[in-house]
Design an enzyme around this catalytic site. Structure first.
Site, PDB file in Angstrom:
ATOM      1  CE1 TYR A  91      -7.770   6.598  -5.881  1.00 31.50           C
ATOM      2  CE2 TYR A  91      -8.784   5.449  -4.039  1.00 31.50           C
ATOM      3  CZ  TYR A  91      -7.887   5.468  -5.090  1.00 31.50           C
ATOM      4  OH  TYR A  91      -7.121   4.362  -5.344  1.00 31.50           O
ATOM      5  CE  LYS A 121      -6.609   1.245  -5.157  1.00 29.11           C
ATOM      6  NZ  LYS A 121      -5.852   0.189  -5.862  1.00 29.11           N
TER       7      LYS A 121
END
Ligand code: KAL
Length: 257
Positions: free
Chosen positions: A158, A165
């Site tokens: 990720y 995020k």
């Protein structure tokens, strides 16, 4: 208290296709009686979004192009929405981007430009949009964004998006503090993995889903409809005491050690 969203208008940003979480949110809000305003990044997404909206049993949806990398484009979009509908009651920010080549291997290799791009589109855009949208939320409002566990913990591959995020989560909290005095709440839904256009090209997405089936408390992946119904809760008065919060809609996966 009003659980129905009838007579209310919500902006949904980031529908790419029928699998999009943004589309699940749009459907739940629609089912609760809301009028919808859609924004899309560029003309490539206009027809898919219009075609999907045409499947809803009302014909008062509105559509606007909005390139969130441009302050002028964001300001113009909300100026147009203000002229066309006046007041909005909420907004769903379902937008993220990182270069494909920075979403595998080691985070260590992230480029300066790729880092900045992921931050700009995935995190800063929420702040820029909130600034413009707030002026249309004269009856109070609810802003929600989509985040992912990879911003709280290290999730393999990720990478740069996880850092974006984390930034989005903090952006959401600072905005919640700023906008509370105007009756505007700001929250995030942390959705479990769903096979969307974002997940496309992820080599072992099947393995990620299998892990959810084996290890999450509910033993199954979540659906965009489940995320949509939590979005409905956050957009409705049922959640009137909730702001600055991340709600995990992930079959409980995040609680597992
Ligand atoms: C660990 C997970 C596996 C997936 C890894 C990375 C996912 C990153 C999400 C990010 C938003 C994807 C992209 O930006 C893709 C982009 O490089 C190429 N795609 C596009 O340009 C398409 C055409 C457009 C429509 O896409 C965008 N974004 O504009 C995370 C999984 C388990 C959970 C997921 C998928 C999380 C998430 O953030 O979506």
């Amino acid at each position: 208290m009003n659980f129905s969203l009838e007579g209310r208008t919500y902006v949904v940003m980031g529908v790419a296709n029928k699998r999009s979480i943004a589309w699940g949110i749009a459907q739940s809000l629609h089912n609760a009686g809301a009028r919808l305003v859609f924004t899309y990044a560029n003309e490539r997404f206009e027809k898919p979004v219009r075609d999907l909206a045409a499947t809803l049993d009302r014909d008062d949806s509105l559509f606007y192009e909005c390139d969130v990398t441009s302050d002028e484009a964001i300001e113009q979009t909300f100026e147009n929405i203000k002229n066309d509908v006046g007041v909005i009651h909420g907004l769903a920010h379902c937008i993220a981007f990182a270069k494909r080549e920075e979403l595998s291997g080691e985070f260590l290799n992230t480029s300066r430009e790729g880092f900045a791009l992921a931050q700009d589109i995935s995190a800063f855009s929420l702040a820029a949009i909130a600034r413009s949208a707030k002026d249309l939320m004269t009856e109070g409002g609810s802003i929600l964004t989509l985040t992912y566990l990879g911003g709280e913990r290290v999730v393999e591959n990720y990478n740069v998006m996880g850092v974006a995020k984390a930034s989005l989560d903090a952006t959401m909290r600072y905005l919640a503090n700023d906008l509370g005095k105007y009756g505007v709440r700001v929250n995030a839904i942390s959705a479990g993995p769903i096979r969307t256009v974002s997940a496309k090209g992820v080599g072992d997405f099947n393995a990620i889903l299998k892990e959810i089936e084996e290890r999450s408390p509910l033993r199954k992946p979540v659906t965009k409809e489940e995320v949509g119904d939590t979005a409905y809760f956050l957009m409705s008065d049922l959640s009137r005491g909730v702001t600055g919060e991340i709600i995990h809609v992930d079959s409980g996966y995040n609680i597992m050690g």
